[in-house]
Design a protein around this motif. Structure first.
Motif, mmCIF file in Angstrom:
data_model
loop_
_atom_site.group_PDB
_atom_site.id
_atom_site.type_symbol
_atom_site.label_atom_id
_atom_site.label_comp_id
_atom_site.label_asym_id
_atom_site.label_seq_id
_atom_site.Cartn_x
_atom_site.Cartn_y
_atom_site.Cartn_z
ATOM 1 N N SER A 1 2.950 -0.263 -15.406
ATOM 2 C CA SER A 1 3.738 0.842 -14.861
ATOM 3 C C SER A 1 2.912 1.749 -13.957
ATOM 4 O O SER A 1 1.678 1.734 -13.981
ATOM 5 C CB SER A 1 4.325 1.671 -16.001
ATOM 6 O OG SER A 1 3.310 2.357 -16.709
ATOM 7 N N ASN A 2 3.616 2.555 -13.156
ATOM 8 C CA ASN A 2 2.974 3.567 -12.327
ATOM 9 C C ASN A 2 3.530 4.936 -12.699
ATOM 10 O O ASN A 2 4.583 5.053 -13.323
ATOM 11 C CB ASN A 2 3.204 3.295 -10.839
ATOM 12 C CG ASN A 2 4.686 3.265 -10.484
ATOM 13 O OD1 ASN A 2 5.537 3.002 -11.315
ATOM 14 N ND2 ASN A 2 5.001 3.531 -9.231
ATOM 15 N N ARG B 1 0.824 -1.202 0.000
ATOM 16 C CA ARG B 1 0.000 0.000 0.000
ATOM 17 C C ARG B 1 0.852 1.244 0.000
ATOM 18 O O ARG B 1 0.586 2.207 -0.712
ATOM 19 C CB ARG B 1 -0.923 -0.020 1.213
ATOM 20 C CG ARG B 1 -1.756 1.235 1.380
ATOM 21 C CD ARG B 1 -2.839 1.308 0.341
ATOM 22 N NE ARG B 1 -3.788 0.222 0.493
ATOM 23 C CZ ARG B 1 -4.868 0.107 -0.263
ATOM 24 N NH1 ARG B 1 -5.117 0.964 -1.221
ATOM 25 N NH2 ARG B 1 -5.697 -0.906 -0.079
ATOM 26 N N ALA B 2 1.905 1.256 0.816
ATOM 27 C CA ALA B 2 2.761 2.429 0.889
ATOM 28 C C ALA B 2 3.489 2.660 -0.411
ATOM 29 O O ALA B 2 3.717 3.794 -0.811
ATOM 30 C CB ALA B 2 3.774 2.275 2.024
ATOM 31 N N ALA B 3 3.840 1.588 -1.100
ATOM 32 C CA ALA B 3 4.496 1.767 -2.392
ATOM 33 C C ALA B 3 3.578 2.489 -3.348
ATOM 34 O O ALA B 3 3.997 3.321 -4.138
ATOM 35 C CB ALA B 3 4.883 0.410 -2.970
ATOM 36 N N LYS B 4 2.299 2.182 -3.256
ATOM 37 C CA LYS B 4 1.354 2.851 -4.138
ATOM 38 C C LYS B 4 1.180 4.306 -3.743
ATOM 39 O O LYS B 4 1.177 5.204 -4.578
ATOM 40 C CB LYS B 4 0.002 2.128 -4.088
ATOM 41 C CG LYS B 4 -1.034 2.725 -5.025
ATOM 42 C CD LYS B 4 -2.314 1.925 -4.974
ATOM 43 C CE LYS B 4 -3.363 2.521 -5.913
ATOM 44 N NZ LYS B 4 -4.619 1.781 -5.887
ATOM 45 N N ALA C 1 7.813 0.700 -6.037
ATOM 46 C CA ALA C 1 7.581 2.141 -5.941
ATOM 47 C C ALA C 1 8.051 2.855 -7.192
ATOM 48 O O ALA C 1 7.466 3.847 -7.612
ATOM 49 C CB ALA C 1 8.292 2.697 -4.704
ATOM 50 N N PHE C 2 9.129 2.369 -7.809
ATOM 51 C CA PHE C 2 9.640 2.940 -9.049
ATOM 52 C C PHE C 2 9.810 1.811 -10.062
ATOM 53 O O PHE C 2 10.592 0.889 -9.852
ATOM 54 C CB PHE C 2 10.987 3.629 -8.820
ATOM 55 C CG PHE C 2 10.915 4.843 -7.950
ATOM 56 C CD1 PHE C 2 10.658 6.090 -8.486
ATOM 57 C CD2 PHE C 2 11.085 4.728 -6.583
ATOM 58 C CE1 PHE C 2 10.584 7.203 -7.682
ATOM 59 C CE2 PHE C 2 11.008 5.838 -5.762
ATOM 60 C CZ PHE C 2 10.753 7.086 -6.318
ATOM 61 N N GLU D 1 8.929 2.982 -17.242
ATOM 62 C CA GLU D 1 7.972 2.379 -16.325
ATOM 63 C C GLU D 1 7.603 3.305 -15.179
ATOM 64 O O GLU D 1 6.570 3.126 -14.540
ATOM 65 C CB GLU D 1 8.542 1.076 -15.769
ATOM 66 C CG GLU D 1 8.592 -0.067 -16.771
ATOM 67 C CD GLU D 1 7.209 -0.410 -17.281
ATOM 68 O OE1 GLU D 1 6.471 -1.127 -16.596
ATOM 69 O OE2 GLU D 1 6.854 0.068 -18.377
ATOM 70 N N SER D 2 8.445 4.299 -14.902
ATOM 71 C CA SER D 2 8.115 5.302 -13.887
ATOM 72 C C SER D 2 7.345 6.468 -14.482
ATOM 73 O O SER D 2 6.869 7.340 -13.748
ATOM 74 C CB SER D 2 9.398 5.826 -13.222
ATOM 75 O OG SER D 2 10.098 4.775 -12.587
ATOM 76 N N ASN D 3 7.236 6.496 -15.833
ATOM 77 C CA ASN D 3 6.513 7.561 -16.533
ATOM 78 C C ASN D 3 7.007 8.942 -16.112
ATOM 79 O O ASN D 3 6.216 9.850 -15.848
ATOM 80 C CB ASN D 3 5.012 7.431 -16.306
ATOM 81 C CG ASN D 3 4.429 6.222 -16.995
ATOM 82 O OD1 ASN D 3 4.226 6.201 -18.205
ATOM 83 N ND2 ASN D 3 4.169 5.179 -16.215
#
Length: 599
Positions: free
Chosen positions: A275-276, A37-40, A148-149, A384-386
């Protein structure tokens, strides 16, 4: 032939393994539900999941098993928290509710201005899930939360496959100790630092990033020195020194071209599905929306990305077409506009590398450079980190491409692209003198002055046009405070300067980087000729020197200099000579008299 066939099979198998991933991921902090959750929330969420303060009480809140007093007692008993509280006499604790069923206990200094410790506790079991002190309290990105990344690009089955794919085509078994092999391994060695970062081992990850940076800086300067000596011997026609011969690839160029296509498809598919969008990409969409709506660009970003307005105006203007097409909901959601922008920047960087390589040495170099980009894991990490870091790389590459043309329009375009790169992220401004002095006429003071004026006109006109949306609503003082002042005053543990408090040494390194940029542009004259490969090496040296001196360094900055380094390393090789067509030998002349032939 057998060796080439074996390498071709190995290349194909590794490519398929990369396209059909399965395996285990690199892990950071313990993979708890809270960690995921924290990674998000670190990179894609809004403040809706922010901790909720709970007053001191022995009575558990509704729906909870533990009370605020109980979780504070658990956290206070931890040796790590007792140690940090001894350093801060008068410190106190506060309890917070976190979703889904966790508690957060934060310890503050006496005046309440500094959070000195943080503990996460499971409500159902009372087990301590996480405990952080020092800079890892404020910097959640230093906690090693999985994904996270870059999400699954950190998976071993993807990362190691890309490392193999990147290295194999350039291996020369006949010369196993070739310096190019070491160069490519050093580029990949940033992976060691990243592995420690993903495990929250910042005191290991940060120092480990500097040996490859220092090596690459020395390597670029050594290539320039060799190139200067070579030009002195060959009157500027030999490029960087004497050519080591044609670029020999273990994998034929057509195979590499197929690999470029497949890897591009893999990268795009992974971006769309996995990706995020980190705060940098989110900031681009926010800024684009504000410019399109005619609102102030600086000083009024939303609370979930309050300092996203720290970049130049070009960084936000580049996102306008994507924001207009894909829209924005106003929250930190999936942000399709940021995904589309990152994919477009990536595709354009590949196209520019191919075009540039083809102009320098022919299609083989163009394919090799494009392949190097799509197979290098850190360019996929940025995709992938946009983030907007690929935008910096492609603008510098475009400026380098214009340097292959000699017209005044190309020189003005080079000035415009130098301005765009500098107004995206300010570090590339250090390349402006180098790009301005490249290719100046060898004779005639007036001709040199005219060439500099053309570059300056393109640079100044672009700065004026790009700054219109910002200056229409914000003062220069506001822009200066939100960008340069904020960046210079922001402390960061992601450099040896911030991690160990070496601020005087940081200033000295920054001054040396500026001196190097000016020396390469005006004193050494190493790039003031038609040697584009030398210009790439000089630009790479300046960018790397700058990164050595900044307080906040991150792996997303590697794509800034990576394509320049590859051009300098591979551009030294000449294009394989075209086979000379066989010419039929002239028929032997008859020794018979002409009279006999005519009879």
């Amino acid at each position: 032939m057998r060796r080439r066939a074996f390498v071709a099979v190995l290349f194909s198998v590794t490519l398929l393994a990369c396209l059909c991933p399965s395996g285990y991921a690199l892990q950071g902090a313990p993979a708890t539900a809270l960690g995921a959750r924290a990674a998000k929330t670190t990179t894609t969420s809004t403040n809706s999941e922010a901790p909720i303060p709970v007053p001191d009480s022995n009575v558990p809140p509704a729906g909870r098993r533990l009370s605020a007093d109980r979780v504070i007692a658990i956290a206070s008993a931890l040796a790590k928290m007792r140690a940090v509280r001894r350093k801060y006499p008068g410190s106190y604790a506060g309890a917070y509710l976190k979703v889904p069923f966790h508690w957060q206990v934060s310890f503050f200094s006496r005046n309440g201005k500094t959070e000195i410790g943080q503990v996460t506790i499971a409500d159902l079991t009372g087990r301590v899930l996480e405990q952080w002190t020092g800079f890892q309290v404020a910097w959640t990105m230093a906690r090693g939360y999985p994904g996270a990344f870059g999400r699954h690009v950190n998976a071993l089955y993807i990362w190691l496959a890309l490392c193999v794919l990147f290295l194999v085509p350039f291996v020369n078994f006949r010369r196993p100790f070739a310096l190019l092999h070491l160069d490519l391994l050093v580029l990949l060695s940033f992976s060691i630092s990243l592995a420690f970062f993903n495990h929250a081992r910042i005191y290991a990850s940060v120092p480990l990033a500097y040996p490859p940076l220092l090596y690459l800086l020395a390597r670029m300067l050594a290539l320039l020195r060799r190139g200067r000596a070579g030009r002195a011997r060959a009157n500027g026609r030999a490029g960087i020194g004497s050519s080591p011969g044609p670029l020999r690839l273990l994998v034929p160029a057509p195979w590499l071209a197929v690999g470029v296509v497949f890897l591009l498809g893999f990268r795009i598919a992974l971006n769309v599905t996995d990706s995020n969008v980190i705060d940098v990409g989110y900031a681009g969409v926010i800024g684009a929306q504000r410019i399109a709506d005619g609102r102030a660009l600086y000083g009024s970003f939303p609370a979930d990305n309050e300092h996203g307005d720290t970049y130049g105006p070009a960084s936000y203007e580049a996102y306008i077409p994507f924001q207009q097409v894909f829209g924005w909901s106003g929250t930190w959601d999936d942000l399709p506009a940021a995904h589309a922008a990152a994919i477009f920047f990536d595709l354009l960087a590949v196209a520019l590398l191919f075009w540039l390589g083809r102009r320098l040495r022919g299609p083989t170099l163009g394919i090799a450079l494009a392949y190097g980009w799509v197979s290098f894991p850190f360019t996929l990490f940025a995709l992938e980190s946009n983030s907007n870091d690929t935008l910096v790389a492609l603008l510098v590459l475009a400026a380098l491409l214009t340097a292959t043309y000699t017209s005044n329009a190309a020189r003005a375009g080079r000035g415009a692209l130098a301005a765009l790169a500098g107004l995206t992220k300010f570090a590339p401004l250090a390349l402006a003198p180098l790009l301005a002095t490249h290719g100046l006429p060898d004779v005639g003071r007036m001709r040199r002055a005219r060439a500099l004026a053309v570059f300056g006109a393109g640079f100044a006109a672009t700065v004026a046009i790009v700054s219109i949306p910002a200056l229409s609503h914000d003062s220069l003082h506001e822009i200066y405070e939100r960008t340069l002042v904020y960046q210079s005053n922001r402390g960061s543990p992601f450099s040896v300067w911030g991690l160990y408090g070496l601020h005087a040494e940081e200033i000295a390194v920054e001054a040396l980087a500026v001196a190097l940029a000016l020396a390469l542009a005006f004193v050494g004259g190493w790039a003031r000729n038609d040697d584009i490969v030398g210009l790439a090496a000089a630009c790479a040296a300046v960018v790397i020197a700058e990164q050595l001196g900044i307080e906040h360094w991150f792996y997303l900055y590697i794509p800034w200099f990576f394509p320049l380094v590859m051009i300098a390393l591979l551009g030294r090789f000449s294009e394989p000579p075209a086979p000379v067509p066989a010419v039929a030998s002239a028929p032997a002349r008859s020794s018979r008299p002409a009279a006999a032939l005519s009879s």
